[in-house]
Design a protein around this motif. Structure first.
Motif, PDB file in Angstrom:
ATOM      1  N   LEU A  24       0.958  -1.222  -0.012  1.00  0.00           N
ATOM      2  CA  LEU A  24      -0.191  -0.107  -0.150  1.00  0.00           C
ATOM      3  C   LEU A  24       1.018   1.088   0.021  1.00  0.00           C
ATOM      4  CD1 LEU A  24      -2.732   1.207  -0.031  1.00  0.00           C
ATOM      5  CD2 LEU A  24      -2.783   1.112   2.768  1.00  0.00           C
ATOM      6  N   ASN A  26       2.288   5.197  -0.181  1.00  0.00           N
ATOM      7  CA  ASN A  26       1.938   6.431   0.505  1.00  0.00           C
ATOM      8  C   ASN A  26       1.036   7.148  -0.502  1.00  0.00           C
ATOM      9  OD1 ASN A  26       3.456   6.145   2.773  1.00  0.00           O
ATOM     10  ND2 ASN A  26       5.227   6.854   1.806  1.00  0.00           N
ATOM     11  N   PHE A  29      -2.555   6.197   0.310  1.00  0.00           N
ATOM     12  CA  PHE A  29      -2.963   6.713   1.603  1.00  0.00           C
ATOM     13  C   PHE A  29      -3.399   8.316   1.478  1.00  0.00           C
ATOM     14  CE2 PHE A  29      -1.625   9.034   5.781  1.00  0.00           C
ATOM     15  CZ  PHE A  29      -2.518   8.405   6.444  1.00  0.00           C
ATOM     16  N   ILE A  96      -0.196  -1.553   6.296  1.00  0.00           N
ATOM     17  CA  ILE A  96      -1.636  -1.336   5.599  1.00  0.00           C
ATOM     18  C   ILE A  96      -2.770  -1.072   6.470  1.00  0.00           C
ATOM     19  CG2 ILE A  96      -3.219  -2.213   4.056  1.00  0.00           C
ATOM     20  CD1 ILE A  96      -0.972  -3.570   2.543  1.00  0.00           C
ATOM     21  N   ARG A  99      -2.574   2.064   8.657  1.00  0.00           N
ATOM     22  CA  ARG A  99      -2.825   3.313   7.937  1.00  0.00           C
ATOM     23  C   ARG A  99      -4.265   3.263   7.641  1.00  0.00           C
ATOM     24  NH1 ARG A  99       1.818   3.182   3.077  1.00  0.00           N
ATOM     25  NH2 ARG A  99       3.276   3.957   4.499  1.00  0.00           N
ATOM     26  N   LEU A 100      -5.010   2.315   7.604  1.00  0.00           N
ATOM     27  CA  LEU A 100      -6.463   2.006   7.332  1.00  0.00           C
ATOM     28  C   LEU A 100      -6.888   2.532   8.705  1.00  0.00           C
ATOM     29  CD1 LEU A 100      -6.842  -0.852   4.996  1.00  0.00           C
ATOM     30  CD2 LEU A 100      -7.264   1.497   4.354  1.00  0.00           C
ATOM     31  N   LEU A 103      -7.027   6.202   8.975  1.00  0.00           N
ATOM     32  CA  LEU A 103      -7.941   6.672   8.394  1.00  0.00           C
ATOM     33  C   LEU A 103      -9.267   6.711   9.013  1.00  0.00           C
ATOM     34  CD1 LEU A 103      -7.089   5.697   4.567  1.00  0.00           C
ATOM     35  CD2 LEU A 103      -7.076   8.116   5.472  1.00  0.00           C
TER      36      LEU A 103
END
Length: 123
Positions: A24, A26, A29, A96, A99-100, A103
């Motif tokens: 994944l 950057n 993101f 990953i 990062r999710l 978010l």
């Protein structure tokens, strides 16, 4: 298919993004973050219109735009947070998933800020 070539699908609103499980980037993101910011900025512009230049010539009635736009923004941020949380739980790669989850937290904070700022529109 081997494990390296498997793809996962993360759904964000109406956007369908195919992501390779092992990478994944950057840019993805920040693309998802920009999507969240653009949609919330759009709803905020609708919720805070510029004052009219000329007096209204219409005849009364109820203005439900504040309620509808506030509810739309709340639904979007809630759906965003839930989708990002579920997508984060689906990925085995910790980078990953983290990062999710970030978010999802940003979406949840946006939901809370929307409630604080526009709670008067929901009454």
């Amino acid at each position: 298919m081997t494990d390296n070539n498997q793809t996962k699908v993360a759904v964000t609103g109406c956007v369908l993004v195919c992501v390779r499980e092992m990478s994944l980037k950057n840019w993805l993101f920040f693309l998802l973050l920009a999507l969240l910011l653009l949609v919330t900025a759009f709803f905020n512009v609708l919720l805070n219109p510029a004052p009219p230049r000329y007096p209204s010539i219409g005849g009364g009635g109820y203005d439900l735009s504040g309620f509808v736009y506030t509810l739309s923004l709340l639904l979007f941020t809630c759906a965003w947070s839930v989708i990002m949380l579920i997508a984060g739980l689906c990925f085995k790669n910790p980078v990953i998933a983290r990062r999710l989850f970030i978010l999802a937290i940003i979406g949840a904070l946006t939901f809370i800020v929307t409630l604080v700022l526009y709670h008067g529109n929901l009454q």
